[in-house]
Every structure is written in structure tokens, then in C-alpha cells.
Design a protein around this motif. Structure first.
Motif, PDB file in Angstrom:
ATOM      1  N   ILE A 102      42.585  46.139  44.548  1.00 20.93           N
ATOM      2  CA  ILE A 102      40.954  46.873  44.490  1.00 20.93           C
ATOM      3  C   ILE A 102      40.353  46.040  43.758  1.00 20.93           C
ATOM      4  O   ILE A 102      38.863  45.721  43.919  1.00 20.93           O
ATOM      5  CB  ILE A 102      40.603  47.803  43.182  1.00 20.93           C
ATOM      6  CG1 ILE A 102      41.893  48.848  44.750  1.00 20.93           C
ATOM      7  CG2 ILE A 102      39.480  48.579  43.265  1.00 20.93           C
ATOM      8  CD1 ILE A 102      41.647  50.633  44.191  1.00 20.93           C
ATOM      9  N   LEU A 103      40.497  45.377  42.475  1.00 17.92           N
ATOM     10  CA  LEU A 103      39.691  44.494  41.812  1.00 17.92           C
ATOM     11  C   LEU A 103      39.532  43.250  42.089  1.00 17.92           C
ATOM     12  O   LEU A 103      38.916  42.676  42.387  1.00 17.92           O
ATOM     13  CB  LEU A 103      40.433  44.093  40.231  1.00 17.92           C
ATOM     14  CG  LEU A 103      39.712  43.163  39.417  1.00 17.92           C
ATOM     15  CD1 LEU A 103      38.025  43.671  38.815  1.00 17.92           C
ATOM     16  CD2 LEU A 103      40.421  43.399  37.839  1.00 17.92           C
ATOM     17  N   ARG A 105      39.105  42.830  45.272  1.00 14.24           N
ATOM     18  CA  ARG A 105      38.098  42.941  46.597  1.00 14.24           C
ATOM     19  C   ARG A 105      37.350  42.753  46.117  1.00 14.24           C
ATOM     20  O   ARG A 105      36.321  42.468  47.129  1.00 14.24           O
ATOM     21  CB  ARG A 105      38.404  43.653  47.208  1.00 14.24           C
ATOM     22  CG  ARG A 105      37.862  43.999  48.504  1.00 14.24           C
ATOM     23  CD  ARG A 105      38.387  45.409  49.308  1.00 14.24           C
ATOM     24  NE  ARG A 105      39.501  45.574  49.707  1.00 14.24           N
ATOM     25  CZ  ARG A 105      40.345  46.545  49.950  1.00 14.24           C
ATOM     26  NH1 ARG A 105      39.467  47.777  49.431  1.00 14.24           N
ATOM     27  NH2 ARG A 105      40.906  46.830  50.616  1.00 14.24           N
ATOM     28  N   TRP A 106      36.958  43.820  45.109  1.00 13.52           N
ATOM     29  CA  TRP A 106      36.006  43.646  44.221  1.00 13.52           C
ATOM     30  C   TRP A 106      34.837  42.525  44.114  1.00 13.52           C
ATOM     31  O   TRP A 106      33.476  42.453  44.129  1.00 13.52           O
ATOM     32  CB  TRP A 106      35.844  45.247  43.204  1.00 13.52           C
ATOM     33  CG  TRP A 106      34.755  45.186  42.512  1.00 13.52           C
ATOM     34  CD1 TRP A 106      33.273  46.479  42.679  1.00 13.52           C
ATOM     35  CD2 TRP A 106      33.661  44.562  41.523  1.00 13.52           C
ATOM     36  NE1 TRP A 106      31.758  46.065  42.392  1.00 13.52           N
ATOM     37  CE2 TRP A 106      32.949  44.901  41.711  1.00 13.52           C
ATOM     38  CE3 TRP A 106      34.299  43.994  40.366  1.00 13.52           C
ATOM     39  CZ2 TRP A 106      31.974  44.910  40.339  1.00 13.52           C
ATOM     40  CZ3 TRP A 106      33.545  43.256  39.054  1.00 13.52           C
ATOM     41  CH2 TRP A 106      31.765  44.295  39.213  1.00 13.52           C
ATOM     42  N   ILE A 107      35.464  41.350  43.156  1.00 13.55           N
ATOM     43  CA  ILE A 107      34.953  40.642  43.179  1.00 13.55           C
ATOM     44  C   ILE A 107      34.348  39.333  44.112  1.00 13.55           C
ATOM     45  O   ILE A 107      33.776  38.940  44.324  1.00 13.55           O
ATOM     46  CB  ILE A 107      36.070  39.868  42.067  1.00 13.55           C
ATOM     47  CG1 ILE A 107      36.049  40.107  40.693  1.00 13.55           C
ATOM     48  CG2 ILE A 107      36.089  38.138  41.918  1.00 13.55           C
ATOM     49  CD1 ILE A 107      37.218  40.378  39.858  1.00 13.55           C
ATOM     50  N   LYS A 108      35.419  39.853  44.909  1.00 11.47           N
ATOM     51  CA  LYS A 108      35.416  38.603  46.435  1.00 11.47           C
ATOM     52  C   LYS A 108      33.977  38.809  47.199  1.00 11.47           C
ATOM     53  O   LYS A 108      33.402  38.420  47.318  1.00 11.47           O
ATOM     54  CB  LYS A 108      36.569  38.277  47.274  1.00 11.47           C
ATOM     55  CG  LYS A 108      37.502  37.787  46.872  1.00 11.47           C
ATOM     56  CD  LYS A 108      38.951  38.355  47.286  1.00 11.47           C
ATOM     57  CE  LYS A 108      40.139  37.208  47.234  1.00 11.47           C
ATOM     58  NZ  LYS A 108      41.378  37.634  48.313  1.00 11.47           N
ATOM     59  N   GLN A 109      33.753  40.718  46.597  1.00 14.27           N
ATOM     60  CA  GLN A 109      32.864  40.806  47.645  1.00 14.27           C
ATOM     61  C   GLN A 109      30.957  40.895  46.879  1.00 14.27           C
ATOM     62  O   GLN A 109      30.214  40.331  47.361  1.00 14.27           O
ATOM     63  CB  GLN A 109      33.153  42.446  47.987  1.00 14.27           C
ATOM     64  CG  GLN A 109      33.660  42.806  48.674  1.00 14.27           C
ATOM     65  CD  GLN A 109      34.899  44.145  48.569  1.00 14.27           C
ATOM     66  OE1 GLN A 109      34.159  45.494  48.430  1.00 14.27           O
ATOM     67  NE2 GLN A 109      34.798  45.014  49.597  1.00 14.27           N
ATOM     68  N   ASN A 110      31.307  40.820  45.715  1.00 17.48           N
ATOM     69  CA  ASN A 110      30.782  40.717  44.672  1.00 17.48           C
ATOM     70  C   ASN A 110      29.968  39.101  45.134  1.00 17.48           C
ATOM     71  O   ASN A 110      28.656  38.274  44.872  1.00 17.48           O
ATOM     72  CB  ASN A 110      30.790  41.373  43.291  1.00 17.48           C
ATOM     73  CG  ASN A 110      30.220  42.589  43.255  1.00 17.48           C
ATOM     74  OD1 ASN A 110      29.199  42.563  43.330  1.00 17.48           O
ATOM     75  ND2 ASN A 110      31.107  43.414  43.069  1.00 17.48           N
ATOM     76  N   LEU A 111      31.157  38.011  45.185  1.00 15.55           N
ATOM     77  CA  LEU A 111      31.264  36.699  45.700  1.00 15.55           C
ATOM     78  C   LEU A 111      30.337  36.197  46.560  1.00 15.55           C
ATOM     79  O   LEU A 111      29.975  35.248  47.212  1.00 15.55           O
ATOM     80  CB  LEU A 111      32.397  35.728  44.928  1.00 15.55           C
ATOM     81  CG  LEU A 111      32.501  35.655  43.162  1.00 15.55           C
ATOM     82  CD1 LEU A 111      33.899  35.867  42.615  1.00 15.55           C
ATOM     83  CD2 LEU A 111      31.021  35.046  42.323  1.00 15.55           C
ATOM     84  N   GLY A 112      30.638  37.147  47.499  1.00 15.33           N
ATOM     85  CA  GLY A 112      30.262  37.221  48.650  1.00 15.33           C
ATOM     86  C   GLY A 112      31.683  36.460  49.742  1.00 15.33           C
ATOM     87  O   GLY A 112      30.681  36.131  50.733  1.00 15.33           O
ATOM     88  N   LEU A 113      32.247  36.243  49.175  1.00 13.73           N
ATOM     89  CA  LEU A 113      33.580  36.172  49.473  1.00 13.73           C
ATOM     90  C   LEU A 113      34.622  36.821  50.502  1.00 13.73           C
ATOM     91  O   LEU A 113      34.959  36.632  51.727  1.00 13.73           O
ATOM     92  CB  LEU A 113      34.943  35.180  49.273  1.00 13.73           C
ATOM     93  CG  LEU A 113      34.014  33.909  48.086  1.00 13.73           C
ATOM     94  CD1 LEU A 113      35.412  34.096  46.351  1.00 13.73           C
ATOM     95  CD2 LEU A 113      33.461  33.031  48.962  1.00 13.73           C
ATOM     96  N   ILE A 122      29.549  49.033  40.360  1.00 10.92           N
ATOM     97  CA  ILE A 122      30.138  49.007  39.549  1.00 10.92           C
ATOM     98  C   ILE A 122      30.985  50.974  39.627  1.00 10.92           C
ATOM     99  O   ILE A 122      32.256  51.127  40.147  1.00 10.92           O
ATOM    100  CB  ILE A 122      30.534  49.201  37.915  1.00 10.92           C
ATOM    101  CG1 ILE A 122      30.112  47.609  37.470  1.00 10.92           C
ATOM    102  CG2 ILE A 122      30.881  50.188  37.167  1.00 10.92           C
ATOM    103  CD1 ILE A 122      31.215  46.902  37.645  1.00 10.92           C
ATOM    104  N   LYS A 123      29.658  51.023  40.397  1.00  8.26           N
ATOM    105  CA  LYS A 123      30.380  52.393  41.141  1.00  8.26           C
ATOM    106  C   LYS A 123      30.993  52.889  41.741  1.00  8.26           C
ATOM    107  O   LYS A 123      31.979  53.839  41.553  1.00  8.26           O
ATOM    108  CB  LYS A 123      29.315  53.626  40.815  1.00  8.26           C
ATOM    109  CG  LYS A 123      29.305  55.638  41.399  1.00  8.26           C
ATOM    110  CD  LYS A 123      27.897  55.694  41.733  1.00  8.26           C
ATOM    111  CE  LYS A 123      28.298  56.798  42.566  1.00  8.26           C
ATOM    112  NZ  LYS A 123      26.984  57.963  43.087  1.00  8.26           N
TER     113      LYS A 123
END
Length: 165
Positions: A102-103, A105-113, A122-123
Motif C-alpha cells: 500500500i505504501l 504503491r502510494w509513493i509510486k503513484q505520487n511520483l507518477g511512476l 494522505i486520506k
């Protein structure tokens, strides 16, 4: 794949449901469906929950096809999928790995990867962890739902190798 085949993939958030559904679909030519998209209609201002009638009509159109791959968290409103499936795959991945994914995926999504069907806020991160915990809390209830179908259930406790069919 020459003959009709119906696969129902069940698991928690970040258990690998969508990835497995895509891989099986690619190798078999059978279309896959994410049941979150049956519950929710995509909208530029945020997803809109479908009415029960809309949801049921879309779901019934899917499960009445000759072949399909569906993935879900085993919601009660989709129980007919369990009955009609030829194979039910339960991704019973340990919580530690799901929470790590989950973490990541969230990081990759925020980096556009990595692409996301939702805004990775964050919500949303907190909701993912909440849903992960709720799945574990309700695991006994969920297992009771699939108990009548154990003759066609495959339980996987590690991430799949994607060549199980």
C-alpha cells in the motif's frame, strides 16, 4: 483459452488481485473486470456510487457472459459470482506485505511512476490501511461465504507466480 472459463479472484487491498486478473487475462484472452468499477462510476470530480439497480445490472451482464475474470474483496452483493465461477482464487497474503505494498504503491503513484484510478492523497492512504485491517477483521465471515465452494477454491498465501491457470 478455447473453452469458456470463469475466474473469481478475492483478496484484500494490495493483495495482487488486479495484477493477477490482468496477467490471466493477457495469457488467456478472457476479459477481466474490477468490481470496484461496478460499484463506482468514474467522474472527473470524484467517483460516484452507483445505485443498487445499476450495480446489479452491470454485474449480471458480466457474470452471464461465457467467460470472465473478476476481482473483488468478496462483497455480499456479488455472491452470484462465487456460484458461477469455475475457479475461485483467494489471495490470503499476510498483512505485513499488503501494508508495505500500500505504501509503495502510494509513493509510486505520487511520483507518477504508477497509474492510479483515484487521487493518491494522505486520506486515501489512510483508507487503504483501514480497508486492509477491516478485511483481516472480517476474514472469518468471508471464509464462511466461500465455504460452500471449497471444491473450486485455490488459496494462495504468497504473491502468485501468474501461471496458475
Amino acid at each position: 483459452m478455447d473453452k469458456a472459463f470463469k475466474v473469481y479472484i478475492i483478496g484484500s487491498v494490495a493483495s495482487g488481485k488486479t495484477t493477477l486478473a490482468k496477467k490471466i487475462s493477457e495469457s488467456s484472452g478472457i476479459p477481466y473486470y474490477e468490481l470496484d468499477n461496478v460499484i463506482w462510476k468514474k467522474h472527473e470530480d470524484g467517483d460516484i456510487k452507483r445505485t443498487a439497480e445499476e450495480r446489479d445490472e452491470i454485474f449480471n451482464n458480466i457474470v452471464n457472459k461465457d467467460s470472465w475474470i473478476i476481482e473483488d474483496v468478496c462483497r455480499s452483493c456479488f455472491k452470484d459470482g462465487l456460484k458461477k465461477a469455475d475457479l475461485i482464487i483467494v489471495l490470503d497474503i499476510p498483512a505485513f506485505y499488503r501494508k508495505k505494498n500500500i505504501l509503495l504503491r502510494w509513493i509510486k503513484q505520487n511520483l507518477g511512476l504508477e497509474k492510479s484510478d483515484y487521487k493518491p492523497t494522505i486520506k486515501m492512504l489512510r483508507l487503504m490501511y483501514k480497508w486492509c485491517n477491516e478485511y483481516d477483521d472480517k476474514k472469518d465471515q468471508f471464509m464462511k461465504k466461500i465455504d460452500p465452494y471449497m471444491d473450486k477454491v485455490k488459496i494462495m498465501k504468497t504473491y502468485p507466480k501468474y501461471d496458475i491457470i
